[in-house]
Design an enzyme around this catalytic site. Structure first.
Site, PDB file in Angstrom:
ATOM      1  N   SER A 133      -2.402   8.747  35.396  1.00  0.00           N
ATOM      2  CA  SER A 133      -3.696   8.722  36.082  1.00  0.00           C
ATOM      3  C   SER A 133      -3.557   9.184  37.528  1.00  0.00           C
ATOM      4  O   SER A 133      -2.528   8.984  38.157  1.00  0.00           O
ATOM      5  CB  SER A 133      -4.278   7.311  36.073  1.00  0.00           C
ATOM      6  OG  SER A 133      -5.496   7.311  36.774  1.00  0.00           O
ATOM      7  N   LYS A 165      -3.693   2.613  29.455  1.00  0.00           N
ATOM      8  CA  LYS A 165      -4.436   3.706  30.111  1.00  0.00           C
ATOM      9  C   LYS A 165      -5.907   3.706  29.654  1.00  0.00           C
ATOM     10  O   LYS A 165      -6.820   3.988  30.431  1.00  0.00           O
ATOM     11  CB  LYS A 165      -3.780   5.062  29.805  1.00  0.00           C
ATOM     12  CG  LYS A 165      -4.546   6.274  30.362  1.00  0.00           C
ATOM     13  CD  LYS A 165      -4.649   6.220  31.871  1.00  0.00           C
ATOM     14  CE  LYS A 165      -5.328   7.338  32.604  1.00  0.00           C
ATOM     15  NZ  LYS A 165      -6.188   8.266  32.055  1.00  0.00           N
ATOM     16  N   HIS A 193      -7.600   1.146  31.590  1.00  0.00           N
ATOM     17  CA  HIS A 193      -7.788   1.702  32.932  1.00  0.00           C
ATOM     18  C   HIS A 193      -9.050   2.561  32.969  1.00  0.00           C
ATOM     19  O   HIS A 193      -9.894   2.443  33.852  1.00  0.00           O
ATOM     20  CB  HIS A 193      -6.561   2.535  33.337  1.00  0.00           C
ATOM     21  CG  HIS A 193      -6.799   3.444  34.503  1.00  0.00           C
ATOM     22  ND1 HIS A 193      -7.483   4.646  34.391  1.00  0.00           N
ATOM     23  CD2 HIS A 193      -6.481   3.338  35.817  1.00  0.00           C
ATOM     24  CE1 HIS A 193      -7.565   5.216  35.567  1.00  0.00           C
ATOM     25  NE2 HIS A 193      -6.963   4.452  36.453  1.00  0.00           N
ATOM     26  N   ASN A 194      -9.176   3.427  31.973  1.00  0.00           N
ATOM     27  CA  ASN A 194     -10.339   4.317  31.960  1.00  0.00           C
ATOM     28  C   ASN A 194     -11.640   3.549  31.729  1.00  0.00           C
ATOM     29  O   ASN A 194     -12.661   3.866  32.333  1.00  0.00           O
ATOM     30  CB  ASN A 194     -10.169   5.391  30.874  1.00  0.00           C
ATOM     31  CG  ASN A 194      -9.242   6.503  31.327  1.00  0.00           C
ATOM     32  OD1 ASN A 194      -8.398   6.294  32.191  1.00  0.00           O
ATOM     33  ND2 ASN A 194      -9.378   7.679  30.753  1.00  0.00           N
ATOM     34  N   GLU A 209     -12.506   2.175  34.865  1.00  0.00           N
ATOM     35  CA  GLU A 209     -12.993   3.297  35.695  1.00  0.00           C
ATOM     36  C   GLU A 209     -14.488   3.556  35.398  1.00  0.00           C
ATOM     37  O   GLU A 209     -15.297   3.736  36.313  1.00  0.00           O
ATOM     38  CB  GLU A 209     -12.138   4.532  35.362  1.00  0.00           C
ATOM     39  CG  GLU A 209     -12.534   5.837  35.987  1.00  0.00           C
ATOM     40  CD  GLU A 209     -11.686   7.005  35.423  1.00  0.00           C
ATOM     41  OE1 GLU A 209     -10.447   6.937  35.493  1.00  0.00           O
ATOM     42  OE2 GLU A 209     -12.273   7.978  34.915  1.00  0.00           O
TER      43      GLU A 209
HETATM   44  C1  6PG Z   1      -7.407   9.436  35.353  1.00  0.00           C
HETATM   45  C2  6PG Z   1      -8.733   9.687  34.698  1.00  0.00           C
HETATM   46  C3  6PG Z   1      -8.620  10.812  33.733  1.00  0.00           C
HETATM   47  C4  6PG Z   1      -9.963  11.385  33.366  1.00  0.00           C
HETATM   48  C5  6PG Z   1     -10.858  10.490  32.569  1.00  0.00           C
HETATM   49  C6  6PG Z   1     -12.241  11.024  32.558  1.00  0.00           C
HETATM   50  O1  6PG Z   1      -6.973   8.326  35.205  1.00  0.00           O
HETATM   51  O2  6PG Z   1      -6.858  10.321  36.006  1.00  0.00           O
HETATM   52  O3  6PG Z   1      -9.160   8.552  34.018  1.00  0.00           O
HETATM   53  O4  6PG Z   1      -7.854  10.367  32.679  1.00  0.00           O
HETATM   54  O5  6PG Z   1     -10.592  11.670  34.548  1.00  0.00           O
HETATM   55  O6  6PG Z   1     -10.394  10.448  31.275  1.00  0.00           O
HETATM   56  O7  6PG Z   1     -12.921  10.475  31.522  1.00  0.00           O
HETATM   57  P1  6PG Z   1     -14.371  10.884  31.122  1.00  0.00           P
HETATM   58  O8  6PG Z   1     -14.430  12.396  31.077  1.00  0.00           O
HETATM   59  O9  6PG Z   1     -14.545  10.261  29.787  1.00  0.00           O
HETATM   60  O10 6PG Z   1     -15.253  10.342  32.190  1.00  0.00           O
END
Ligand code: 6PG
Length: 493
Positions: free
Chosen positions: A134, A188, A191-192, A195
């Protein structure tokens, strides 16, 4: 050609999109010799002649040549689109591998795929690592958060490189071994999901500022700048400050020109599905995913906006006070979101034998990644104090913090309802909080209803047993006098 004479690279990477290129340059900066390959081979030459010019990076024009460039055990990082492309690439690499070689998938793969890939590769004598990566382009270049899991024997082989290139927080690398199978990709995924939740909460605060308080974009950006100095100090708040302030070529803010339909690639959805599978109330991330789904219904929303009226916000109070409340609402909701994310981690750890170390996960997220924040330090501390902590909300620090934030949080949620501002994540967080801190909830009635219409049975509160209930685990009452005494069996689908 005797390729093995050239086996000089410490690690190899396949997939020269921007993340792959930056990760290679990062490894190079840390003193490692990196071999690279890309399906469109011209990209290899272009990379060597441009971004990688003057470095020790070596390029290959075939997978065979690439594998031959690597010191053994080979360490091969794949940074390609998650899904069938990963399996196809692994199948192409296998003929050139030897026992003990390590394949590392650094994409956003779904964790069951990583479980399967580890089993398949181990059966052939190879090792597999599924690693969360990430931090976007910048992170990959100067220090990502890395969440590796899979074949445990791979960890001593890759630990040094991974921890060297990872971000550091208070001198500690934001990378540690996560666990077996798909554990790295599971973490991960969470984490997302978090996010998604963080961004949804910020977007709701933006809606309050824009539609409730009528603030302009510079004022909003300044507010975010202030918040970034306090408990919300984080990468996402920092970039929101900058995104809100960003002007188009005509000098006007760019954000209101961006179509209000959020995209998604699936990791948030997977988190919500996992929450449902485990029966864990991860409501905030679920709401964040659904909010993106609702955002995508642009045409329908436009039609509805013409037909379905609602209140018009008309703010007359103390704006400074309301902004403080909003900051508290965001903070409290964030505490709930991470609490829920950790509930899911706890269940997955048990169910999949991941044996997750929660303090170390918070440390991995403290720097380098998209959700990095000062807040994660408090989570590391909470789990370092008590690694068996049932819930973040039961940690003294967070219990105190959320209690302090409560009055402002409640004022915001009620004001949002009165103003007609959608706040699915902020209000879901508050509902979760109120439900969680309620020892005796309303589900007694649901159980009564289930038993009434379907003889689904119920259990009795301790101390409420009577002669009829006595000695019975699952009770059925003849509610109407018409039904029989036969109850349905209990099971969970
Ligand atoms: C990271 C982000 C990366 C990506 C997401 C976006 O940790 O660097 O999470 O993995 O930006 O997967 O996800 P979406 O396109 O589903 O918003």
């Amino acid at each position: 050609m005797d390729f093995f004479r050239f086996a000089s690279a410490d690690i190899g990477l396949i997939g020269l999109a921007v993340m792959g290129q930056n990760l290679i340059l990062n490894m190079n900066d840390n003193g490692y010799t990196v071999a690279c390959f890309n399906r469109t081979v011209s990209k290899v030459d272009h990379f060597l002649e441009n971004e990688a010019k003057g470095t020790k990076v070596v390029g290959a024009h075939s997978i065979q040549e690439f594998c031959a460039m690597l010191k053994r055990p080979r360490k091969i990082v794949l940074l390609v689109k998650a899904g069938p492309a990963v399996d196809a690439l692994i199948a192409e690499i296998i003929p050139y591998l030897e026992k003990g070689d390590i394949i590392i998938d650094g994409g956003n793969s779904h964790f069951p795929d990583s479980d399967r890939r580890m089993a398949e590769l181990e059966a052939k004598g190879f090792l597999f690592v599924g690693s969360g990566v990430s931090g976007g382009e910048e992170g990959a270049r100067y220090g990502p958060s890395l969440m590796p899991g899979g074949s445990k024997d791979a960890w001593p082989e890759i630990k040094e490189i991974f921890q060297a290139i990872a971000a550091k927080s208070d001198g500690e690398p934001c990378c540690d071994w996560v666990g077996t199978g798909g554990a790295g990709h599971y973490v991960k995924m969470i984490h997302n999901g978090i996010e998604y939740g963080d961004m949804q909460l910020i977007a709701e605060a933006y809606a309050f500022m824009e539609h409730g308080l009528g603030m302009n974009y510079d004022e909003m950006s300044q507010t975010l700048a202030e918040w970034n100095k306090g408990v919300l100090d984080s990468f996402l708040i920092e970039i929101t400050r900058d995104v809100l302030a960003f002007k188009d070529t005509d000098g006007k803010p760019i954000v209101p020109k961006i179509l209000d339909c959020a995209g998604q690639k699936g990791t948030g959805k997977w988190t919500a599905i996992s929450a449902l599978d485990f029966g864990q109330p991860v409501t905030l991330i679920g709401e964040a995913v659904f909010a993106r789904c609702l955002s995508a219904l642009k045409n329908e929303r436009e039609k509805a906006s013409l037909k379905l009226g609602g209140p018009k916000p008309n703010f007359e109070g103390d704006r400074k006070q309301f902004l403080q409340d909003l900051e508290q609402a965001l903070y409290a909701s964030k505490i709930v979101s991470y609490t829920q994310g950790y509930m899911l981690l706890r269940e997955a750890s048990k169910a999949f034998n991941y044996d997750l170390n929660f303090a170390s996960i918070a440390l991995m997220w403290r720097g380098g990644c998209i959700i990095r924040s000062v807040f994660l330090k408090d989570i590391t501390n909470a789990y370092r104090k008590n690694k068996e902590l049932d819930s973040l909300l039961l940690d003294d620090f967070f219990a105190k913090a959320i209690t302090k934030a409560q009055p402002g949080w409640r004022r915001v949620v009620s004001q949002g309802a009165l103003w007609g501002i959608a706040q699915p994540a902020t209000s879901a967080a508050l509902s979760f909080f109120d439900g969680y801190r309620t020892a005796k909830g309303s589900a007694s009635l649901i159980q009564g209803l289930r038993d009434y219409f379907g003889a689904h049975t119920f259990k009795v509160m301790p101390g409420q047993e009577n002669d009829v209930f006595k000695d019975k685990e699952d009770i059925h009452v003849n509610w109407t006098g018409r039904g029989g005494s036969v109850s349905a069996s209990t099971y969970i689908a």
